[in-house]
Structure formats: C-alpha cells, structure tokens
Scaffold this motif. Structure first.
Motif, short mmCIF file in Angstrom:
data_model
loop_
_atom_site.label_atom_id
_atom_site.label_comp_id
_atom_site.label_asym_id
_atom_site.label_seq_id
_atom_site.Cartn_x
_atom_site.Cartn_y
_atom_site.Cartn_z
N UNK A 173 0.83 -1.21 0.00
CA UNK A 173 0.00 0.00 0.00
C UNK A 173 0.87 1.26 0.00
N UNK A 174 1.95 1.24 0.79
CA UNK A 174 2.81 2.41 0.91
C UNK A 174 4.03 2.34 -0.01
N UNK A 175 3.99 1.48 -0.99
CA UNK A 175 5.11 1.40 -1.95
C UNK A 175 5.22 2.71 -2.74
N UNK A 182 -0.13 6.36 -2.54
CA UNK A 182 0.33 7.43 -3.44
C UNK A 182 -0.67 7.68 -4.56
N UNK A 183 -1.22 6.60 -5.12
CA UNK A 183 -2.17 6.76 -6.22
C UNK A 183 -3.42 7.52 -5.76
N UNK A 184 -3.92 7.18 -4.59
CA UNK A 184 -5.12 7.85 -4.07
C UNK A 184 -4.85 9.31 -3.77
N UNK A 185 -3.73 9.61 -3.10
CA UNK A 185 -3.41 11.00 -2.75
C UNK A 185 -3.14 11.85 -3.98
N UNK A 186 -2.56 11.26 -5.01
CA UNK A 186 -2.30 12.01 -6.24
C UNK A 186 -3.60 12.26 -7.01
N UNK A 189 -5.29 15.10 -5.60
CA UNK A 189 -4.46 16.31 -5.74
C UNK A 189 -3.93 16.81 -4.38
N UNK A 190 -3.71 15.87 -3.47
CA UNK A 190 -3.11 16.23 -2.18
C UNK A 190 -1.59 16.26 -2.31
N UNK A 191 -1.03 15.39 -3.14
CA UNK A 191 0.41 15.40 -3.43
C UNK A 191 0.58 15.44 -4.95
N UNK A 192 1.73 15.96 -5.37
CA UNK A 192 2.01 16.07 -6.81
C UNK A 192 2.94 14.97 -7.31
N UNK A 193 3.68 14.35 -6.41
CA UNK A 193 4.62 13.31 -6.79
C UNK A 193 4.56 12.20 -5.74
N UNK A 194 4.92 10.97 -6.13
CA UNK A 194 4.89 9.86 -5.17
C UNK A 194 5.79 10.13 -3.96
N UNK A 195 5.33 9.69 -2.81
CA UNK A 195 6.08 9.86 -1.56
C UNK A 195 6.79 8.55 -1.22
N UNK A 196 8.05 8.65 -0.82
CA UNK A 196 8.79 7.45 -0.39
C UNK A 196 8.43 7.15 1.06
N UNK A 197 7.26 6.59 1.26
CA UNK A 197 6.76 6.39 2.62
C UNK A 197 7.71 5.57 3.48
N UNK A 198 8.18 4.48 2.98
CA UNK A 198 8.99 3.55 3.77
C UNK A 198 10.49 3.80 3.63
N UNK A 199 10.87 4.75 2.77
CA UNK A 199 12.28 5.04 2.56
C UNK A 199 12.68 6.39 3.13
#
Length: 341
Positions: A173-175, A182-186, A189-199
């Motif tokens: 889910x947090x990949x 990331x897909x849902x938040x993008x 329009x909450x985020x513009x680019x994928x977030x490295x949640x686990x990194x």
C-alpha cells in the motif's frame, strides 16, 4: 470427691466435655460426634487440595519450563560476554555484571535510547487512534440497525489476518511506485509526486503506525463493546427523562460505568503494542537509518545480525522490565477497582 474425679476422667476418656455449675453438679456435653465431623471435613479438604494440586501441576510445569527457565537463562546471559566467538565455549564466557546494560545506553554505536523513544511514539500514537476509532465503532455497533452484525464481523478481518500478512499488505500500500496510498493521494491532488513512505525517515513511522492502528481497531472495539453491554438500560432511560443530552450521557454515564473495560483496553493495548516486532520487521526492518527502530527489533538485530547475544538479551530484559512494571500497575488498578466495588 473421689467418685466425682473418677466420673470426670471417665467422661474425658469418652471424648466428652465436663463442666461444673455453681451447685457442684456435673454437666456432661458430648463431643465425640463433633470431633468425627471435623475429621471428615478435614479429610475432604485434604483430598480436594490434592486434586487441586494435581490439576494445576501441568500449568505449573509449563510455566517453569517455558517461562521461568528461559527468563532466568536470558537474565544470566545478559550478565556475560557471550558472542559468536565464544558461544560454543562456556569456559570462555566471562561474567561481566551489568556492563552490557551500561553499554546499551553509553556506547556511541548503540541506538537503545532511539529505540525506546521510537517505541514510545509508536505505542502512544497507535493506542490513541485505536482507542478513539474502536470506541466510536463500539458505540455504533451497540445500536441495532440493518446489517450491523455483518459490518461488525467484517471489521474483525484485520484482527484475524496474520500480522506478517498485514505487514506485507501495507508494504504494498505504501510502496513508492504503484502503491495505493500514493495513487489515491495524487488523484485527490493532495500530493504532486509519489512519496517514499517507507524510505523516508519522516514518513516511515507514520506508515507503520497506520498499519498497526488498522490491525488493533477490532481488539479495542470488541472489548469496549462488551463493556457497553454491561450498562443497564434503565440508567439511560432515567437520564433521558432528566433531560440529559447525548454528550452528557456519554461523559457522565457511559464512560464512568465502563471505566474498568477502558483501563483494560489501554493497558493490554500498551503491552501488545510495545512489544510489536513482526509488523515493523516486515515493513521497514527498523529503517531507514533507525527511524523505526524499536526495542524489539534492536534486540533481534543485536542477537542475530551482530551476534552480540548478551547485549541482545539485555535489550530484551529492558523490554521485559518495562512491560512488567505496566503489568504490575494493571494488577494494582484492577484490585483497587474490585475493592471499591
């Protein structure tokens, strides 16, 4: 006088009580029957005690073999300098006292302080949201409505899943690439680019807390729901007649009545969450850069990654000590509640 003494001795031999009243007349009270009854009762109690001991013997042996012995052995191990070089040579293992405990907090390479801090953040954050969401769901499912049984059962799925499976699920889910989060938040329009949640060290803790909240909600809901069923309905009716609102009823009636259930949920939740290992190990392995390192994962790394077995045992004992103190607090709290009741 001599005849009276003979009578007294005769009555005493027969098991009777002899008393002399003011007139000098002897009164005899038989005691043989009572004595026999006492012997019978004692034999019954003795047999019951033996049976109780036999029934409890398997549990006692289990506790000694699988709890007592490992605990004592782990404590002794923490007082030595056992590592990969002398593990198979007991004669080379020196007794060094509490040096391992001191090094865990003073060595520059040790992250025990960080691990304890992360564990507290992880535990408090998880328990707070688990309790709030679980309490809201318990209040919801305490009411009768269409489909309530189905939805109440559906919420148990996260509790029934193995923790490792749940960890893998949230890891996907947090990949960063292709993760649902990331897909849902993008898309929103909450985020513009994928977030490295686990990194990313700033977001990794959020990810494992969210995963643990999802796992623990059903546990909180079911215990609180059980507590809500103990609240008498006539109390709510009386409060409604007196004009009490919903919030007043909640804070003045519901919460005080189910206080024992609330304390049980919070205490047990603390114990279960503070020792979490598998979820964090599957998702982050304590990384990145110790951002999600917990006491449990650090003890594992010391023992099976760095092969510092004594330091790993000391870390596990610190975890045990913290949970033991919390357990004693819980027992004292329960006893005080029973005394009040």
């Amino acid at each position: 006088m001599l005849a009276e003494n003979k009578k007294i001795s005769l009555f005493k031999e027969s098991g009777s009580i002899v008393k002399e009243i003011n007139s000098g007349e002897l009164v005899v009270f038989p005691e043989r029957e009572n004595t026999d009854n006492h012997h019978i009762i004692r034999r019954k109690l003795s047999s019951q005690g033996k049976m109780g001991f036999l029934f409890s013997l398997p549990a006692f042996v289990y506790m000694i073999v699988f709890v007592g012995y490992p605990t004592v052995s782990n404590f002794i191990l923490s007082l030595k300098n056992v590592n990969v070089y002398n593990f198979s040579r007991p004669e080379a293992q020196e007794f060094i006292g509490i040096s391992n405990y001191i090094e865990l907090f003073t060595d520059a390479n040790s992250v025990m302080g960080t691990a304890i801090g992360n564990t507290l953040v992880f535990t408090v954050s998880s328990i707070f949201f688990q309790f709030i969401i679980g309490f809201v769901l318990a209040l919801l499912f305490s009411k009768k409505f269409v489909g309530s049984s189905f939805f109440r059962g559906a919420t148990m799925i996260s509790w029934l899943l193995p923790v490792t499976v749940a960890g893998l699920l949230f890891k996907f889910i947090f990949a960063t690439s292709g993760g649902i989060a990331n897909q849902l938040l993008m898309q929103l329009h909450i985020i513009n680019a994928p977030v490295d949640w686990l990194l990313n060290g700033n977001t990794a803790m959020i990810a494992i807390v969210v995963a643990n909240i999802w796992i623990g909600i059903p546990f909180n809901m079911m215990l609180l729901l059980t507590g809500l069923t103990t609240v008498p309905a006539d109390i709510y009716e009386s409060a409604k007649i007196d004009g009490a609102g919903k919030l007043q009823t909640l804070f003045m009636i519901t919460i005080p009545v189910i206080k024992p259930a609330i304390m049980s949920v919070l205490t047990l939740g603390f114990v279960y969450t503070f020792k979490v290992f598998d979820l964090v190990w599957v998702m982050t392995k304590g990384g990145p850069i110790n951002a999600t390192e917990l006491v449990s994962t650090y003890a594992y790394k010391l023992s099976f990654d760095q092969f510092e077995f004594s330091k790993g045992a000391a870390s596990a004992n610190i975890l045990f000590l913290i949970l033991f103190i919390v357990g004693m607090f819980y027992i004292k709290l329960i006893n005080s509640e029973e005394e009040v009741m």
